[in-house]
Design a protein around this motif. Structure first.
Motif, PDB file in Angstrom:
ATOM      1  N   ARG A   1     -40.259 -34.825  22.731  1.00 20.39           N
ATOM      2  CA  ARG A   1     -39.036 -35.278  22.640  1.00 20.39           C
ATOM      3  C   ARG A   1     -38.364 -34.870  21.269  1.00 20.39           C
ATOM      4  NH1 ARG A   1     -41.387 -40.441  21.417  1.00 20.39           N
ATOM      5  NH2 ARG A   1     -43.220 -39.223  21.716  1.00 20.39           N
ATOM      6  N   SER A   2     -36.953 -34.628  21.154  1.00 24.07           N
ATOM      7  CA  SER A   2     -36.431 -34.084  20.078  1.00 24.07           C
ATOM      8  C   SER A   2     -35.320 -34.715  19.786  1.00 24.07           C
ATOM      9  CB  SER A   2     -36.480 -32.670  19.856  1.00 24.07           C
ATOM     10  OG  SER A   2     -35.107 -32.369  20.834  1.00 24.07           O
ATOM     11  N   VAL A   3     -34.600 -34.829  18.551  1.00 23.53           N
ATOM     12  CA  VAL A   3     -33.431 -35.156  18.149  1.00 23.53           C
ATOM     13  C   VAL A   3     -32.607 -34.166  17.404  1.00 23.53           C
ATOM     14  CG1 VAL A   3     -34.040 -36.566  16.278  1.00 23.53           C
ATOM     15  CG2 VAL A   3     -31.650 -37.121  17.546  1.00 23.53           C
ATOM     16  N   THR A   4     -31.251 -33.779  17.542  1.00 18.67           N
ATOM     17  CA  THR A   4     -30.380 -33.073  16.824  1.00 18.67           C
ATOM     18  C   THR A   4     -29.212 -33.987  16.501  1.00 18.67           C
ATOM     19  OG1 THR A   4     -31.121 -31.101  18.235  1.00 18.67           O
ATOM     20  CG2 THR A   4     -29.182 -30.908  17.007  1.00 18.67           C
ATOM     21  N   PHE A   5     -29.009 -34.192  15.257  1.00 19.86           N
ATOM     22  CA  PHE A   5     -27.856 -34.838  14.780  1.00 19.86           C
ATOM     23  C   PHE A   5     -27.293 -34.213  13.541  1.00 19.86           C
ATOM     24  CE2 PHE A   5     -31.592 -36.775  12.698  1.00 19.86           C
ATOM     25  CZ  PHE A   5     -31.272 -36.683  10.994  1.00 19.86           C
ATOM     26  N   SER A   6     -25.791 -34.635  13.491  1.00 18.81           N
ATOM     27  CA  SER A   6     -25.039 -33.923  12.537  1.00 18.81           C
ATOM     28  C   SER A   6     -25.302 -34.779  11.109  1.00 18.81           C
ATOM     29  CB  SER A   6     -23.720 -34.288  12.891  1.00 18.81           C
ATOM     30  OG  SER A   6     -23.174 -35.517  12.926  1.00 18.81           O
ATOM     31  N   LEU A   7     -25.113 -33.621  10.040  1.00 20.00           N
ATOM     32  CA  LEU A   7     -25.393 -34.237   8.903  1.00 20.00           C
ATOM     33  C   LEU A   7     -24.734 -35.467   8.308  1.00 20.00           C
ATOM     34  CD1 LEU A   7     -25.355 -30.817   6.741  1.00 20.00           C
ATOM     35  CD2 LEU A   7     -27.374 -32.002   7.792  1.00 20.00           C
TER      36      LEU A   7
ATOM     37  N   PHE B   1     -22.895 -37.361  15.166  1.00 20.25           N
ATOM     38  CA  PHE B   1     -23.255 -36.972  16.368  1.00 20.25           C
ATOM     39  C   PHE B   1     -24.535 -36.850  16.544  1.00 20.25           C
ATOM     40  CE2 PHE B   1     -18.841 -35.490  16.469  1.00 20.25           C
ATOM     41  CZ  PHE B   1     -18.629 -35.342  17.829  1.00 20.25           C
ATOM     42  N   SER B   2     -25.235 -37.402  17.641  1.00 16.24           N
ATOM     43  CA  SER B   2     -26.911 -37.208  17.819  1.00 16.24           C
ATOM     44  C   SER B   2     -26.999 -36.767  19.391  1.00 16.24           C
ATOM     45  CB  SER B   2     -27.234 -38.461  17.219  1.00 16.24           C
ATOM     46  OG  SER B   2     -28.401 -38.729  18.361  1.00 16.24           O
ATOM     47  N   ILE B   3     -27.845 -36.028  19.605  1.00 15.98           N
ATOM     48  CA  ILE B   3     -28.275 -35.450  20.727  1.00 15.98           C
ATOM     49  C   ILE B   3     -29.741 -35.922  20.845  1.00 15.98           C
ATOM     50  CG2 ILE B   3     -28.399 -33.406  22.400  1.00 15.98           C
ATOM     51  CD1 ILE B   3     -26.002 -32.867  20.057  1.00 15.98           C
ATOM     52  N   MET B   4     -30.421 -36.753  21.930  1.00  6.35           N
ATOM     53  CA  MET B   4     -31.581 -36.845  22.051  1.00  6.35           C
ATOM     54  C   MET B   4     -31.880 -36.247  23.205  1.00  6.35           C
ATOM     55  SD  MET B   4     -31.810 -40.905  21.761  1.00  6.35           S
ATOM     56  CE  MET B   4     -30.189 -41.371  21.954  1.00  6.35           C
TER      57      MET B   4
ATOM     58  N   ASP C   1     -26.226 -25.187  11.115  1.00  3.81           N
ATOM     59  CA  ASP C   1     -26.308 -25.299   9.610  1.00  3.81           C
ATOM     60  C   ASP C   1     -25.659 -26.961   9.390  1.00  3.81           C
ATOM     61  OD1 ASP C   1     -23.853 -24.278  10.581  1.00  3.81           O
ATOM     62  OD2 ASP C   1     -23.172 -23.763   8.323  1.00  3.81           O
ATOM     63  N   GLN C   2     -24.998 -27.247  10.301  1.00  3.96           N
ATOM     64  CA  GLN C   2     -24.533 -28.660   9.949  1.00  3.96           C
ATOM     65  C   GLN C   2     -25.240 -29.885  10.757  1.00  3.96           C
ATOM     66  OE1 GLN C   2     -20.217 -28.599  10.561  1.00  3.96           O
ATOM     67  NE2 GLN C   2     -20.421 -26.405   9.884  1.00  3.96           N
ATOM     68  N   TYR C   3     -26.415 -29.416  11.194  1.00  4.84           N
ATOM     69  CA  TYR C   3     -27.257 -30.237  11.979  1.00  4.84           C
ATOM     70  C   TYR C   3     -28.527 -30.402  11.556  1.00  4.84           C
ATOM     71  CZ  TYR C   3     -23.625 -31.234  15.659  1.00  4.84           C
ATOM     72  OH  TYR C   3     -22.298 -31.804  16.008  1.00  4.84           O
ATOM     73  N   ASN C   4     -29.480 -31.430  11.666  1.00  2.00           N
ATOM     74  CA  ASN C   4     -30.592 -31.906  11.583  1.00  2.00           C
ATOM     75  C   ASN C   4     -31.444 -31.808  13.041  1.00  2.00           C
ATOM     76  OD1 ASN C   4     -31.049 -32.244   8.701  1.00  2.00           O
ATOM     77  ND2 ASN C   4     -29.846 -34.160   8.870  1.00  2.00           N
ATOM     78  N   TYR C   5     -32.560 -31.278  12.912  1.00  2.00           N
ATOM     79  CA  TYR C   5     -33.277 -31.117  14.117  1.00  2.00           C
ATOM     80  C   TYR C   5     -34.787 -31.608  13.894  1.00  2.00           C
ATOM     81  CZ  TYR C   5     -35.955 -29.026  17.965  1.00  2.00           C
ATOM     82  OH  TYR C   5     -37.090 -28.788  19.022  1.00  2.00           O
TER      83      TYR C   5
ATOM     84  N   LEU D   1     -29.863 -43.439  15.149  1.00  2.00           N
ATOM     85  CA  LEU D   1     -29.789 -41.730  15.410  1.00  2.00           C
ATOM     86  C   LEU D   1     -30.633 -41.693  16.841  1.00  2.00           C
ATOM     87  CD1 LEU D   1     -30.189 -40.416  11.919  1.00  2.00           C
ATOM     88  CD2 LEU D   1     -28.340 -40.023  13.242  1.00  2.00           C
ATOM     89  N   ILE D   2     -31.628 -42.264  17.043  1.00  2.00           N
ATOM     90  CA  ILE D   2     -32.331 -42.160  18.230  1.00  2.00           C
ATOM     91  C   ILE D   2     -32.560 -43.748  18.681  1.00  2.00           C
ATOM     92  CG2 ILE D   2     -33.613 -40.186  17.537  1.00  2.00           C
ATOM     93  CD1 ILE D   2     -36.085 -41.993  17.013  1.00  2.00           C
TER      94      ILE D   2
END
Ligand SMILES: [Zn+2]
Ligand SMILES: [Zn+2]
Lengths: 350, 166
Positions: free
Chosen positions: A102-108, A112-115, A67-71, A90-91
């Motif tokens: 490919r996807s990205v998950t990043f904090s609001l 933090f960002s996870i590629m 809930d604190q991340y965008n995907y 972010l990417i």
């Protein structure tokens, strides 16, 4: 979550107003990891890339407070949206151009960002301001530890964590500090900095723009090696060299101010006038102008402008940010250079 | 502060870190500049991929003959060949690190100056790493003839080893 909601906010990490905000824009630590039994990204079939993406995403869901991340799945995004994410760091550009799922998950707060499926299966990064250095590495380490408790990463007892490119093998860690060095650039002294950085296994690149040359007076200093030292030592190498560069940049600034105050004043004020009068401004030009204004503010030659505002301008005057702000619409006889000029005028009249 | 090369007033200060030792370097502007030719081409130092490409080229030309002999090696998992790797600078899968092990070891040495990982390890290997570190420390204290400390480290090693078997 819609991408356009991000527009309303300044990127958190650009809100640095701490001690070294006159020079340091932000810091970043990135970790590269791969998953066993999947080929590296460049040799991965479309089908495998879909499998890997959902495999990793499922693990992320178990570890992150979603809930604190965008995907976002990059394959579902428009070209403008992809570049928009890349302009906010972010990417990466490589991630934008990549193939397969490919996807990205990043904090609001965008720290933090996870590629997934960039050059490596996983790229985790944290962006932070100077006073968050200690806690940020700790948080990133916690995250990777939590992940590693539920998923194996490709690892070799001798070579460490295995990456698609051997330049990242071992720790997979790249730590960077983004710096604004107008005085060193103006006095042609960046060459010395490059040379010295190279001698201590650091690398300096332009922060903005494509390729090696970079644009304007913005640079990033990073570790060149990732193997043979532990994570803390690598972070320490950059941390110990950056203050030397800050000292050098400040001493040149002061020298210029003493010997050439009139010229510097003119240089900074002229940039402000240009923004107020020019009806078309290219991105490259906007970096030059914002750099001069930033220098003027930090030397207290330009009053009543905050560093935060300039940092915001640095990100928002990129092409895709402008495109998103106008929802992609250009009026008759309008150019993006005109939109950019208007954006900058508004930024500095409010 | 004097320049280390020519004894003029030094204006450029850097911290060099080599073998975990910090050292301040002081140079005058001129001596610092004498390296300018080397760094004049931004491609040399700015970009890691260019840097690697350059290394690979040197690598390839130096070991052309050797390369032909090993060029039969192809990873059965991903199809990567040593030639393809040299051309792209990217590996195809984790297995390639085993298939081209000696090439990669040499390359890592050229890139990083070391080929042995010293950082974090997976949880399952933490004990193994602690043992490696302890044995390394044991050797160095023995060399320094610190026998009391050596005995303590030996005890710790024994403890860990027995815990390992359990
Ligand atoms: Zn000298
Ligand atoms: Zn392979």
């Amino acid at each position: 979550m819609k991408l356009s909601n991000l527009m309303k906010n300044t990127t958190q990490w650009l809100r640095n107003e701490g001690e070294n905000a006159d020079i340091v824009l932000a810091n970043r630590i990135r970790l590269a990891r791969n998953i066993p039994h999947f080929p590296f990204v460049s040799k991965m079939s479309e089908e495998k890339s879909v499998q890997l993406e959902s495999f990793v995403k499922e693990k992320l869901d178990r570890v992150l407070p979603m809930d604190q991340y965008n995907y976002f799945i990059l394959n579902d995004l428009s070209e403008t949206d992809l570049h928009f994410l890349s302009e906010r760091h972010l990417i990466s550009k490589e991630h934008v151009r990549g193939e397969g799922r490919r996807s990205v998950t990043f904090s609001l707060d965008e720290k933090f960002s996870i590629m997934i499926n960039e050059e490596d299966h996983l790229r985790l990064q944290v962006i932070f301001t100077q006073d968050e250095a200690q806690s940020s590495w700790k948080k990133l380490e916690d995250l990777i530890d939590q992940l590693e408790a539920i998923v194996d990463f490709s690892f070799d007892r001798r070579f460490g964590y295995l990456t698609a490119c051997p330049t990242n093998a071992g720790t997979g860690l790249r730590v960077s500090t983004m710096l604004h060095l107008p005085a060193l650039q103006m006095t042609n002294q960046m060459g010395k900095i490059y040379q010295a950085a190279d001698a201590v296994n650091l690398v300096i690149r332009g922060f903005f723009g494509e390729g090696t040359a970079g644009m304007g007076d913005f640079f990033q200093v990073s570790n060149q090696i990732t193997l043979g030292k532990n994570e803390k030592e690598l972070i320490q190498t950059v941390e110990s060299v950056v203050p030397q560069i800050l000292k050098y940049e400040r001493s040149v600034r002061n020298k210029m101010l003493k010997s050439d105050r009139g010229r510097i004043e003119e240089h900074c004020h002229k940039a402000l006038t240009t923004i107020k009068e020019e009806s078309e401004i290219s991105f490259r030009e906007s970096l030059r102008l914002l750099s001069a204004i930033r220098l003027g503010v930090n030397l207290e030659l330009i009053p009543d402008v905050g560093i935060k505002k300039i940092n915001e301008g640095l990100i928002q005057s990129h092409d895709s940010h402008l495109k998103k702000s106008t929802k992609g619409h250009l009026g008759d006889d309008e150019t993006w250079e005109m939109i950019r000029a208007r954006f900058l005028q508004n930024l500095f009249t409010n | 502060m004097k320049c280390e090369k020519c004894n003029k007033e030094a204006t450029v200060f850097f911290t060099e870190i080599k073998q975990d030792e910090k050292k301040e370097i002081h140079l005058c502007a001129k001596c610092a500049e004498s390296y300018q030719n080397y760094i004049a081409d931004p491609h040399i130092t700015h970009s890691i991929s260019d840097f690697l490409g350059g290394l690979l080229q040197i690598f390839a030309s130096k070991e052309q003959t050797e390369l032909k002999e090993t060029s039969k090696d192809v990873c059965s998992d991903c199809g990567m060949s040593i030639h393809e790797f040299h051309a792209s600078g990217r590996l195809g899968c984790e297995r390639d690190y085993r298939v081209f092990r000696s090439d990669i070891k040499d390359l890592l040495l050229k890139i990083h100056g070391k080929s042995r990982h010293r950082g974090k390890v997976p949880h399952s290997l933490q004990k193994w790493k602690d043992l490696v570190d302890l044995r390394k420390r044991l050797n160095s204290v023995i060399n320094q003839e610190k026998y009391e400390e050596a005995a303590e480290i030996r005890d710790k090693i024994k403890q860990l080893e027995s815990a390992h078997e359990a």
